[in-house]
Design a protein around this motif. Structure first.
Motif: not given
Length: 210
Positions: A166, A168, A189, A192-193, A195-198
């Protein structure tokens, strides 16, 4: 050219006295290989590589000269005569990979890993063969072995992201690790990180900053 020094003349003098001594020829060939004289090692071993050790040395002498296809049967003979040591299996995997026989190369590397499961070079070479074969999911599971290579610019293994982690609310550092092509390929990529809240930070060499 043969390496300088008194050792080579001594070996040649001994061979003059005992030309059929297979062990002497193997020792001489091993010395020549250690001193970047693979062609001379091949000549010394010719017609005498009758056991596993001799076959393995002949394979190495050929491979060092770029004669990878010719080296394959010698490594195969070495593994057939004595299947216990891992180096012959690993070298067989190497030349099969270079010649494009990826499935056979992986099978040889599997044998090498079974015998030397903690050998970093074997694990990394097996990973590369898996990538060449298109078996990427299996290859990436082996990827962290490269962090243990001698001289590798170390990354803290305890800080590496684990699969499925996780991210985020976390800051993720992406680092340039291999060639420019690898970095440019995998930077796609990074979103994509995000977009996952990173929060994503990329550490690049100067030519890639733009």
């Amino acid at each position: 050219l043969c390496p300088a020094g008194p050792v080579v003349p001594l070996f040649r003098a001994c061979l003059t006295l005992a030309p059929d001594n297979a062990r002497l020829r193997r020792d001489f060939a091993a010395f020549l290989l250690d001193h970047d004289a693979a062609a001379e090692a091949e000549a010394v071993l010719r017609h005498t590589a009758s056991n596993a050790a001799g076959a393995h040395l002949m394979g190495m002498a050929l491979a060092e000269q770029g004669k990878f296809r010719d080296a394959i049967p010698h490594f195969q003979r070495a593994t057939a005569l004595d299947p216990v040591p891992s180096p012959a299996w690993a070298n067989l995997g190497m030349v099969l990979k270079i010649e494009g026989h990826f499935d056979d190369a992986i099978a040889a590397y599997d044998q090498a890993v079974a015998r030397s499961p903690r050998d970093v070079a074997i694990r990394v070479n097996r990973m590369v063969a898996l990538l060449h074969a298109g078996r990427c999911e299996e290859a990436w599971r082996e990827g962290d072995w490269r962090l243990r290579l001698t001289g590798y610019p170390g990354l803290p293994e305890d800080r590496l992201l684990q699969p499925g982690a996780d991210v985020a609310g976390r800051t993720v550092l992406l680092t340039h690790e291999e060639g420019f092509g690898d970095t440019l390929q995998f930077l796609r990529y990074a979103p994509l990180l995000a977009e996952r809240g990173a929060t994503v930070v990329a550490r690049m060499p100067a030519p890639l900053l733009r």
